[in-house]
Design a protein around this motif. Structure first.
Motif, PDB file in Angstrom:
ATOM      1  N   GLY A  29       0.277  -0.994  -0.160  1.00 32.32           N
ATOM      2  CA  GLY A  29       0.145   0.410  -0.268  1.00 32.32           C
ATOM      3  C   GLY A  29       0.941   1.263   0.075  1.00 32.32           C
ATOM      4  N   GLY A  30       2.036   1.320  -0.368  1.00 32.87           N
ATOM      5  CA  GLY A  30       2.720   2.408   0.053  1.00 32.87           C
ATOM      6  C   GLY A  30       3.323   2.676  -1.197  1.00 32.87           C
ATOM      7  N   GLY A  31       3.224   4.055  -0.814  1.00 35.28           N
ATOM      8  CA  GLY A  31       3.601   4.872  -2.460  1.00 35.28           C
ATOM      9  C   GLY A  31       4.015   6.237  -2.658  1.00 35.28           C
ATOM     10  N   ALA A  49       9.336   7.532   4.748  1.00 38.59           N
ATOM     11  CA  ALA A  49      10.047   6.711   5.509  1.00 38.59           C
ATOM     12  C   ALA A  49       9.600   4.951   4.780  1.00 38.59           C
ATOM     13  CB  ALA A  49       8.759   7.172   7.089  1.00 38.59           C
ATOM     14  N   ILE A  50      10.380   4.858   5.279  1.00 37.25           N
ATOM     15  CA  ILE A  50      10.210   3.086   5.450  1.00 37.25           C
ATOM     16  C   ILE A  50       8.838   2.206   6.613  1.00 37.25           C
ATOM     17  CG2 ILE A  50      10.559   0.938   4.408  1.00 37.25           C
ATOM     18  CD1 ILE A  50      13.255   1.724   3.750  1.00 37.25           C
ATOM     19  N   TYR A  51       7.608   1.725   5.967  1.00 38.86           N
ATOM     20  CA  TYR A  51       7.069   1.884   7.275  1.00 38.86           C
ATOM     21  C   TYR A  51       7.369   0.038   7.204  1.00 38.86           C
ATOM     22  CZ  TYR A  51       4.884   6.438   7.581  1.00 38.86           C
ATOM     23  OH  TYR A  51       4.562   8.162   8.132  1.00 38.86           O
ATOM     24  N   GLY A  93       1.930  -3.667  15.875  1.00 35.57           N
ATOM     25  CA  GLY A  93       2.871  -2.417  16.218  1.00 35.57           C
ATOM     26  C   GLY A  93       3.221  -2.233  14.434  1.00 35.57           C
ATOM     27  N   TRP A  94       3.285  -0.951  14.221  1.00 35.72           N
ATOM     28  CA  TRP A  94       3.194  -0.199  13.102  1.00 35.72           C
ATOM     29  C   TRP A  94       4.646   1.097  13.205  1.00 35.72           C
ATOM     30  CZ3 TRP A  94       2.458  -0.800   7.821  1.00 35.72           C
ATOM     31  CH2 TRP A  94       1.151  -1.902   7.622  1.00 35.72           C
ATOM     32  N   PHE A  95       5.319   0.929  12.851  1.00 42.45           N
ATOM     33  CA  PHE A  95       6.274   1.839  12.558  1.00 42.45           C
ATOM     34  C   PHE A  95       7.468   2.434  11.090  1.00 42.45           C
ATOM     35  CE2 PHE A  95       7.147   0.532  16.988  1.00 42.45           C
ATOM     36  CZ  PHE A  95       6.642  -1.240  16.904  1.00 42.45           C
ATOM     37  N   ARG A  96       8.426   3.134  11.316  1.00 41.55           N
ATOM     38  CA  ARG A  96       8.688   3.966  10.118  1.00 41.55           C
ATOM     39  C   ARG A  96      10.166   4.030  10.560  1.00 41.55           C
ATOM     40  NH1 ARG A  96       4.790   9.395   9.834  1.00 41.55           N
ATOM     41  NH2 ARG A  96       5.747  10.709  11.638  1.00 41.55           N
ATOM     42  N   GLY A 113       7.991  -7.188   9.124  1.00 43.97           N
ATOM     43  CA  GLY A 113       7.949  -7.114   7.546  1.00 43.97           C
ATOM     44  C   GLY A 113       8.864  -6.723   7.138  1.00 43.97           C
ATOM     45  N   PRO A 114       9.095  -6.978   5.895  1.00 45.42           N
ATOM     46  CA  PRO A 114       9.785  -5.560   4.928  1.00 45.42           C
ATOM     47  C   PRO A 114       9.808  -5.008   5.007  1.00 45.42           C
ATOM     48  CG  PRO A 114       8.702  -7.040   3.417  1.00 45.42           C
ATOM     49  CD  PRO A 114       8.002  -6.976   4.879  1.00 45.42           C
ATOM     50  N   GLY A 115       8.620  -4.096   5.275  1.00 42.84           N
ATOM     51  CA  GLY A 115       8.309  -2.363   4.810  1.00 42.84           C
ATOM     52  C   GLY A 115       7.998  -2.389   3.886  1.00 42.84           C
ATOM     53  N   THR A 116       7.471  -1.358   3.349  1.00 42.50           N
ATOM     54  CA  THR A 116       6.740  -0.493   1.874  1.00 42.50           C
ATOM     55  C   THR A 116       7.761   0.963   2.453  1.00 42.50           C
ATOM     56  OG1 THR A 116       5.034  -0.510   0.794  1.00 42.50           O
ATOM     57  CG2 THR A 116       4.614  -0.277   2.805  1.00 42.50           C
ATOM     58  N   GLN A 117       7.617   1.359   1.229  1.00 39.07           N
ATOM     59  CA  GLN A 117       7.806   2.997   1.393  1.00 39.07           C
ATOM     60  C   GLN A 117       6.915   4.388   1.193  1.00 39.07           C
ATOM     61  OE1 GLN A 117      11.347   4.376   1.422  1.00 39.07           O
ATOM     62  NE2 GLN A 117      10.571   6.092   1.251  1.00 39.07           N
ATOM     63  N   VAL A 118       7.092   4.704   1.945  1.00 36.68           N
ATOM     64  CA  VAL A 118       6.233   5.927   0.586  1.00 36.68           C
ATOM     65  C   VAL A 118       6.909   7.313   1.253  1.00 36.68           C
ATOM     66  CG1 VAL A 118       4.203   7.813   3.054  1.00 36.68           C
ATOM     67  CG2 VAL A 118       4.252   4.705   2.961  1.00 36.68           C
ATOM     68  N   THR A 119       6.321   7.948  -0.116  1.00 30.17           N
ATOM     69  CA  THR A 119       6.016   9.365   0.092  1.00 30.17           C
ATOM     70  C   THR A 119       5.693  10.166  -0.428  1.00 30.17           C
ATOM     71  OG1 THR A 119       8.521   7.892  -1.243  1.00 30.17           O
ATOM     72  CG2 THR A 119       9.178  10.962  -1.723  1.00 30.17           C
ATOM     73  N   VAL A 120       5.645  11.041   0.726  1.00 32.36           N
ATOM     74  CA  VAL A 120       5.391  12.093   0.447  1.00 32.36           C
ATOM     75  C   VAL A 120       5.874  13.180  -0.249  1.00 32.36           C
ATOM     76  CG1 VAL A 120       3.304  13.863   1.603  1.00 32.36           C
ATOM     77  CG2 VAL A 120       3.704  11.616   2.433  1.00 32.36           C
ATOM     78  N   SER A 121       5.852  14.296  -1.063  1.00 31.00           N
ATOM     79  CA  SER A 121       5.846  15.089  -1.752  1.00 31.00           C
ATOM     80  C   SER A 121       5.189  15.816  -2.887  1.00 31.00           C
ATOM     81  CB  SER A 121       7.669  14.502  -3.046  1.00 31.00           C
ATOM     82  OG  SER A 121       8.177  15.757  -3.439  1.00 31.00           O
TER      83      SER A 121
END
Length: 126
Positions: A8-10, A91-93, A35-38, A117-125
């Motif tokens: 779901g990242g992007g 961040a990577i979540y 837990g959710w971390f970033r 988990g391995p993480g998913t990248q979220v970029t806000v720009s």
């Protein structure tokens, strides 16, 4: 084999929304706190949100009122709904599972968690 996979990242513009998913296999969320971390580039990992087995939740001050953690037991999936996103949220979540007999346990310290988990990248720009 216990496994967590985020999705779901992007890339999203400031003010936009994303919903992250964390699918579990090899176990059910019934017996685990969530837990959710970033982790942003050059920064330490930080706790974003957690949910106890009984459903109580907690949020970091930086995301309170904008992020919502939830769980769908039927799909064995947890979610992080992120609204009003800011560049600082980039961040990577990661999602994580903590096996505990305590119904009310909800912590945002990464060392307490057993599976990641391995993480998913979220970029806000813009």
């Amino acid at each position: 084999q216990l496994q967590l996979v985020e999705s779901g990242g992007g890339l999203v513009q400031p003010g936009g929304s994303l919903r992250l998913s964390c699918a579990a296999s090899g176990f059910t969320w019934d017996y685990y706190a969530i837990g959710w971390f970033r982790q942003a580039p050059g920064k330490e990992r930080e706790g974003v949100s957690c949910m106890s087995r009984s459903g109580s939740t907690n949020y970091a001050d930086s995301v309170k009122g904008r992020f919502t953690i939830s769980r769908d037991n039927a799909k064995n999936t947890v979610y992080l709904q992120m609204n009003s996103l800011k560049p600082a949220d980039t961040a990577i979540y990661y999602c994580a599972a903590l096996g505990t007999p305590l119904q009310a346990m909800c912590v945002m310290t990464g060392w307490a968690y057993d599976y990641w988990g391995p993480g998913t990248q979220v970029t806000v720009s813009s």
